[in-house]
Design an enzyme around this catalytic site. Structure first.
Site, mmCIF file in Angstrom:
data_model
loop_
_atom_site.group_PDB
_atom_site.id
_atom_site.type_symbol
_atom_site.label_atom_id
_atom_site.label_comp_id
_atom_site.label_asym_id
_atom_site.label_seq_id
_atom_site.Cartn_x
_atom_site.Cartn_y
_atom_site.Cartn_z
ATOM 1 N N GLY A 4 0.811 -1.217 0.000
ATOM 2 C CA GLY A 4 0.000 0.000 0.000
ATOM 3 C C GLY A 4 0.838 1.258 0.000
ATOM 4 N N ALA A 5 1.954 1.214 -0.709
ATOM 5 C CA ALA A 5 2.917 2.321 -0.671
ATOM 6 C C ALA A 5 2.746 3.300 -1.821
ATOM 7 C CB ALA A 5 4.344 1.772 -0.675
ATOM 8 N N ASN A 11 1.049 -2.362 5.230
ATOM 9 C CA ASN A 11 0.326 -1.094 5.299
ATOM 10 C C ASN A 11 -0.917 -1.052 4.421
ATOM 11 O OD1 ASN A 11 0.203 2.037 5.666
ATOM 12 N ND2 ASN A 11 0.305 1.725 3.452
ATOM 13 N N SER A 26 -4.591 0.728 13.440
ATOM 14 C CA SER A 26 -5.241 2.023 13.586
ATOM 15 C C SER A 26 -5.694 2.168 15.025
ATOM 16 C CB SER A 26 -6.458 2.131 12.651
ATOM 17 O OG SER A 26 -7.284 3.234 13.001
ATOM 18 N N TYR A 60 -14.138 -1.995 9.729
ATOM 19 C CA TYR A 60 -12.777 -1.455 9.664
ATOM 20 C C TYR A 60 -12.063 -1.611 11.003
ATOM 21 C CZ TYR A 60 -8.963 1.899 9.011
ATOM 22 O OH TYR A 60 -7.730 2.493 8.933
ATOM 23 N N LYS A 79 -8.749 -3.927 11.997
ATOM 24 C CA LYS A 79 -7.542 -3.349 12.582
ATOM 25 C C LYS A 79 -7.258 -3.941 13.967
ATOM 26 C CE LYS A 79 -6.182 -0.438 9.379
ATOM 27 N NZ LYS A 79 -4.904 -0.672 8.655
ATOM 28 N N ILE A 128 -4.189 11.453 10.275
ATOM 29 C CA ILE A 128 -2.965 11.829 9.572
ATOM 30 C C ILE A 128 -3.347 12.589 8.303
ATOM 31 C CG2 ILE A 128 -0.819 11.010 8.525
ATOM 32 C CD1 ILE A 128 -1.051 10.364 11.519
#
Length: 245
Positions: free
Chosen positions: A10-11, A87, A139, A152, A156, A185
């Site tokens: 996921g970069a 990620n 998360s 979600y 996590k 973020i």
């Protein structure tokens, strides 16, 4: 850390791109993974312009066959993975009764199955070498939950539990496994939210502001470094003080 290979899933953007960029600056050869080839290419180009070494490896990390090919390709081109950063993520918000089974399963496929598959794929070479580092990106919602985010937050939370369990299993064999649980973020996803929401959320934070991707990347770099040698099965929280554990 020089001349080692890091694989970051996921970069292609956001936190993942920030992590890949930081690791390249630390001297890693970075395998940049994302579902979208064009996103991989953007991160690789940015790293190359900064003088780092990176190569694109687009793949769906929820697909077992794709993960097997991915890790083999990375090892063949850049060397065995010394640092894995899980990620890759998937976002969706809905009231619990409105979450379809397909959406629930996709959430767990990307976050939980993807993390599982990636860890299984890189661990044999790490265990053979007697060293390696895995950092899973969870998360803060996996710690405290979130309204209209049952799937979600559940995924996590599973990542955090998996991190602890795997860490207990492989730490004595030289592989350290930890997690990070970021809060709000400044990424394209957050930037797309309403100004009113962002202002109200920032006011709730003890730090008074959202984090930046490079600040999250710093936590990953620390966990991967010799300075992080005593951290095993831990979940660091770069979250502006929103969750304190």
């Amino acid at each position: 850390m020089s001349a080692k290979t890091a694989l970051v899933s996921g970069a292609g953007s956001g936190i993942g791109a920030g992590i890949a960029t930081r690791l390249a600056a630390e001297g890693y050869r970075v395998a940049v993974n994302d579902l979208k080839p064009e996103a991989c290419a953007r991160t690789v180009d940015a790293i190359a312009k900064a003088g780092g070494t990176a190569e694109a490896f687009p793949a769906d990390i929820s697909d077992p066959a794709a993960v097997t090919r991915l890790v083999a390709d990375v090892a063949g081109k850049l060397g065995p993975v010394a640092l894995l950063v899980n990620n890759a993520g998937h976002g969706h918000q809905a009231a619990f009764l409105d979450i379809s089974l397909a959406e629930f399963e996709r959430m767990f496929a990307v976050h939980v199955r993807g993390t599982f598959l990636m860890c299984q794929a890189v661990l044999p070479s790490m265990l053979a070498a007697g060293e390696g580092v895995i950092v899973n990106v969870a998360s803060q919602l996996g710690q405290v939950g979130g309204v209209e985010l049952v799937h979600y937050a559940g995924a996590k939370g599973a990542i955090i539990a998996m991190t602890k369990s795997l860490a207990r299993e492989v730490a004595k064999k030289g592989v350290r496994v930890n997690a990070i649980a970021p809060g709000p973020i400044n990424t394209p996803l957050v930037e797309a939210l309403s100004a009113n929401w962002k202002k109200a959320k920032a006011a709730e934070l003890p730090l008074g502001r959202f984090g930046e991707t490079h600040e999250v990347a710093g936590a990953v770099a620390f966990l991967a470094s010799p300075d992080g040698a005593l951290f095993v099965g831990q979940t660091l929280g770069p979250n502006s003080g929103d969750v304190m554990l």
